[in-house]
Design a protein around this motif. Structure first.
Motif, PDB file in Angstrom:
ATOM      1  N   ILE A 114     118.445 -13.293 -32.320  1.00 57.90           N
ATOM      2  CA  ILE A 114     117.768 -12.351 -33.218  1.00 57.90           C
ATOM      3  C   ILE A 114     117.730 -10.951 -32.606  1.00 57.90           C
ATOM      4  O   ILE A 114     118.051  -9.949 -33.264  1.00 57.90           O
ATOM      5  N   ILE A 115     117.373 -10.877 -31.323  1.00 60.80           N
ATOM      6  CA  ILE A 115     117.256  -9.570 -30.661  1.00 60.80           C
ATOM      7  C   ILE A 115     118.623  -8.898 -30.540  1.00 60.80           C
ATOM      8  O   ILE A 115     118.764  -7.691 -30.823  1.00 60.80           O
ATOM      9  N   SER A 116     119.655  -9.654 -30.113  1.00 58.22           N
ATOM     10  CA  SER A 116     120.984  -9.061 -29.930  1.00 58.22           C
ATOM     11  C   SER A 116     121.597  -8.629 -31.262  1.00 58.22           C
ATOM     12  O   SER A 116     122.251  -7.582 -31.349  1.00 58.22           O
ATOM     13  N   TYR A 117     121.389  -9.427 -32.324  1.00 61.34           N
ATOM     14  CA  TYR A 117     121.901  -9.043 -33.639  1.00 61.34           C
ATOM     15  C   TYR A 117     121.215  -7.767 -34.124  1.00 61.34           C
ATOM     16  O   TYR A 117     121.870  -6.857 -34.653  1.00 61.34           O
ATOM     17  N   VAL A 157     123.058  -4.099 -34.874  1.00 65.06           N
ATOM     18  CA  VAL A 157     122.904  -3.393 -36.159  1.00 65.06           C
ATOM     19  C   VAL A 157     122.326  -2.002 -35.950  1.00 65.06           C
ATOM     20  O   VAL A 157     122.805  -1.009 -36.517  1.00 65.06           O
ATOM     21  N   LEU A 158     121.301  -1.902 -35.105  1.00 64.01           N
ATOM     22  CA  LEU A 158     120.687  -0.598 -34.845  1.00 64.01           C
ATOM     23  C   LEU A 158     121.663   0.322 -34.107  1.00 64.01           C
ATOM     24  O   LEU A 158     121.661   1.548 -34.343  1.00 64.01           O
ATOM     25  N   GLY A 159     122.471  -0.250 -33.215  1.00 67.93           N
ATOM     26  CA  GLY A 159     123.460   0.561 -32.512  1.00 67.93           C
ATOM     27  C   GLY A 159     124.482   1.161 -33.453  1.00 67.93           C
ATOM     28  O   GLY A 159     124.904   2.318 -33.289  1.00 67.93           O
ATOM     29  N   ILE A 160     124.901   0.381 -34.470  1.00 65.66           N
ATOM     30  CA  ILE A 160     125.834   0.906 -35.470  1.00 65.66           C
ATOM     31  C   ILE A 160     125.144   1.936 -36.362  1.00 65.66           C
ATOM     32  O   ILE A 160     125.717   2.992 -36.671  1.00 65.66           O
ATOM     33  N   TYR A 164     122.489   3.900 -35.801  1.00 67.46           N
ATOM     34  CA  TYR A 164     122.089   5.157 -35.169  1.00 67.46           C
ATOM     35  C   TYR A 164     123.135   5.675 -34.173  1.00 67.46           C
ATOM     36  O   TYR A 164     122.831   6.555 -33.364  1.00 67.46           O
ATOM     37  N   LYS A 165     124.347   5.104 -34.231  1.00 64.61           N
ATOM     38  CA  LYS A 165     125.479   5.569 -33.416  1.00 64.61           C
ATOM     39  C   LYS A 165     125.135   5.574 -31.927  1.00 64.61           C
ATOM     40  O   LYS A 165     125.234   6.590 -31.228  1.00 64.61           O
ATOM     41  N   LEU A 166     124.735   4.395 -31.450  1.00 66.10           N
ATOM     42  CA  LEU A 166     124.453   4.182 -30.029  1.00 66.10           C
ATOM     43  C   LEU A 166     125.478   3.178 -29.499  1.00 66.10           C
ATOM     44  O   LEU A 166     125.263   1.965 -29.564  1.00 66.10           O
ATOM     45  N   PRO A 167     126.628   3.645 -29.009  1.00 63.53           N
ATOM     46  CA  PRO A 167     127.720   2.730 -28.650  1.00 63.53           C
ATOM     47  C   PRO A 167     127.360   1.722 -27.567  1.00 63.53           C
ATOM     48  O   PRO A 167     127.805   0.576 -27.610  1.00 63.53           O
ATOM     49  N   VAL A 168     126.545   2.144 -26.589  1.00 56.75           N
ATOM     50  CA  VAL A 168     126.170   1.214 -25.513  1.00 56.75           C
ATOM     51  C   VAL A 168     125.313   0.084 -26.061  1.00 56.75           C
ATOM     52  O   VAL A 168     125.540  -1.102 -25.778  1.00 56.75           O
ATOM     53  N   VAL A 169     124.311   0.433 -26.871  1.00 51.96           N
ATOM     54  CA  VAL A 169     123.451  -0.582 -27.479  1.00 51.96           C
ATOM     55  C   VAL A 169     124.260  -1.494 -28.385  1.00 51.96           C
ATOM     56  O   VAL A 169     124.071  -2.722 -28.387  1.00 51.96           O
ATOM     57  N   GLU A 170     125.179  -0.897 -29.144  1.00 50.73           N
ATOM     58  CA  GLU A 170     126.026  -1.695 -30.043  1.00 50.73           C
ATOM     59  C   GLU A 170     126.879  -2.691 -29.261  1.00 50.73           C
ATOM     60  O   GLU A 170     126.947  -3.875 -29.618  1.00 50.73           O
ATOM     61  N   GLN A 171     127.523  -2.218 -28.183  1.00 54.91           N
ATOM     62  CA  GLN A 171     128.415  -3.091 -27.419  1.00 54.91           C
ATOM     63  C   GLN A 171     127.644  -4.198 -26.709  1.00 54.91           C
ATOM     64  O   GLN A 171     128.079  -5.361 -26.699  1.00 54.91           O
ATOM     65  N   VAL A 172     126.498  -3.855 -26.131  1.00 52.69           N
ATOM     66  CA  VAL A 172     125.689  -4.877 -25.458  1.00 52.69           C
ATOM     67  C   VAL A 172     125.217  -5.919 -26.462  1.00 52.69           C
ATOM     68  O   VAL A 172     125.290  -7.129 -26.220  1.00 52.69           O
ATOM     69  N   GLY A 173     124.725  -5.449 -27.618  1.00 48.95           N
ATOM     70  CA  GLY A 173     124.261  -6.378 -28.638  1.00 48.95           C
ATOM     71  C   GLY A 173     125.368  -7.282 -29.155  1.00 48.95           C
ATOM     72  O   GLY A 173     125.164  -8.483 -29.335  1.00 48.95           O
ATOM     73  N   GLN A 174     126.554  -6.705 -29.386  1.00 45.93           N
ATOM     74  CA  GLN A 174     127.671  -7.502 -29.883  1.00 45.93           C
ATOM     75  C   GLN A 174     128.116  -8.547 -28.871  1.00 45.93           C
ATOM     76  O   GLN A 174     128.426  -9.687 -29.245  1.00 45.93           O
ATOM     77  N   ASN A 175     128.161  -8.186 -27.587  1.00 43.84           N
ATOM     78  CA  ASN A 175     128.583  -9.141 -26.565  1.00 43.84           C
ATOM     79  C   ASN A 175     127.589 -10.283 -26.427  1.00 43.84           C
ATOM     80  O   ASN A 175     127.979 -11.451 -26.348  1.00 43.84           O
ATOM     81  N   ILE A 176     126.303  -9.940 -26.396  1.00 40.02           N
ATOM     82  CA  ILE A 176     125.294 -10.999 -26.273  1.00 40.02           C
ATOM     83  C   ILE A 176     125.305 -11.898 -27.504  1.00 40.02           C
ATOM     84  O   ILE A 176     125.253 -13.130 -27.402  1.00 40.02           O
ATOM     85  N   PHE A 177     125.400 -11.294 -28.677  1.00 36.67           N
ATOM     86  CA  PHE A 177     125.392 -12.091 -29.898  1.00 36.67           C
ATOM     87  C   PHE A 177     126.642 -12.964 -29.997  1.00 36.67           C
ATOM     88  O   PHE A 177     126.576 -14.095 -30.513  1.00 36.67           O
ATOM     89  N   ALA A 178     127.789 -12.455 -29.506  1.00 38.51           N
ATOM     90  CA  ALA A 178     129.014 -13.263 -29.514  1.00 38.51           C
ATOM     91  C   ALA A 178     128.849 -14.507 -28.648  1.00 38.51           C
ATOM     92  O   ALA A 178     129.243 -15.618 -29.044  1.00 38.51           O
TER      93      ALA A 178
END
Length: 318
Positions: free
Chosen positions: A224-227, A231-234, A236-250
């Motif tokens: 839930i947190i990583s997803y 979403v928030l990284g996409i 608000y255009k935060l690439p680091v948050v987006e990449q970390v979230g995507q990797n953890i969620f994957a």
């Protein structure tokens, strides 16, 4: 005391040599190497179980020194860090009577530390971690080129042609890939070493049957947190948050698929159907893009609500 030390010294030296042979088989013998790969941690683990951590460390160091006679010192050190650390951790976890799940977790952490140490060693030698990655990707491109010449063009070989795009994709999934490979290697090591150690008088309890396995609730919380982070990284255009979230969620999504597969296996087995029905059903779910996504979220829901009542049982059974 002298007799015990002599016995420990002889056994540790013998197991160190066996460890060296297993590593050499894994490095230079194509077919036997696959089997030897899952036995690499065994000698160090066995020394720890029989004589303690101090002798286990000494045996693993002897293995590294022996390996340096047959390969360059850097390669020997990287292999020692990777599999020596895994074997010592596995032996310590068994010695302390950790649960099967906890053994796999701590061994995964040790294996991951070994992989990161290899990257660090490559960085110290080359001065740039990207150079090490570039060499690996060029080797993959060359292999894909030979495959294309032999079998003709295909979508699989086409993905290796654009070097920059390939590198960008690899970097995005690299953390998930490392964690997944560590977990898979540790699980296979546990299943193999559990059977081997039993012959030496060290019994390890197996994991529960696949149809009765359930992940801890923090796996669902992590999903839930990583997803949400992705979403928030996409948004608000935060690439680091987006990449970390995507990797953890994957990574967590893979565990949630396993959770769903366990639920499917549970209810099919309750109907008295053969296991092949479970395998075919799970394969169909994974292969279908829509059902695949739904299975991820169903696995998260099952972890939270425990439909099979595996944690606490049914109220009328209490």
């Amino acid at each position: 005391m002298t007799r015990y030390n002599t016995r420990a010294l002889v056994e540790s030296a013998l197991l160190a040599v066996i460890g060296m042979v297993l590593v050499l088989l894994g490095q230079y013998v194509p077919f036997l190497g696959i089997a030897a790969l899952f036995l690499w941690p065994l000698p160090s683990a066995l020394v720890v179980l029989r004589h303690g951590m101090r002798w286990g460390v000494m045996a693993s160091i002897i293995t590294a020194l022996c390996l340096s006679l047959f390969m360059n010192l850097i390669t020997a050190l990287s292999l020692w860090v990777l599999f020596g650390l895994t074997g010592l951790t596995f032996g310590y976890a068994v010695l302390k009577q950790f649960s099967p799940a906890k053994i796999i977790v701590v061994t995964s952490a040790a294996f991951l530390m070994g992989i990161l140490s290899e990257f660090l060693l490559a960085y110290l030698l080359t001065g740039s971690p990207m150079r090490y990655l570039d060499e690996m990707l060029r080797a993959m491109q060359a292999s894909a080129g030979l495959t294309e010449k032999a079998l003709g063009p295909s979508p699989f070989t086409d993905m290796f042609k654009d070097f920059d795009l390939l590198k960008d994709q690899i970097l995005k999934v690299l953390p998930f890939t490392l964690v997944f490979s560590a977990m898979l290697q540790s699980y296979i090591n546990f299943e193999v070493l559990r059977r081997v150690l039993d012959r030496f008088g060290h019994h390890l309890d197996p994991l529960p049957p696949f149809s009765r396995r359930i992940f801890p609730e923090y796996i669902a919380h992590g999903a839930i947190i990583s997803y949400t982070a992705a979403v928030l990284g996409i948004r608000y255009k935060l690439p680091v948050v987006e990449q970390v979230g995507q990797n953890i969620f994957a990574g967590v999504s893979f565990l949630l698929l396993i959770e769903t597969a366990s639920v499917v296996s549970y209810y099919i087995s309750r109907q008295g159907l053969p296991k092949v029905f479970s395998v075919l059903t799970v394969f169909y779910i994974v292969a279908n893009p829509v059902l695949n996504v739904l299975a991820v979220f169903f696995g998260m829901i099952d972890i939270l609500f425990d439909f099979r009542r595996l944690r606490y049982g049914y109220l009328n059974d209490m």
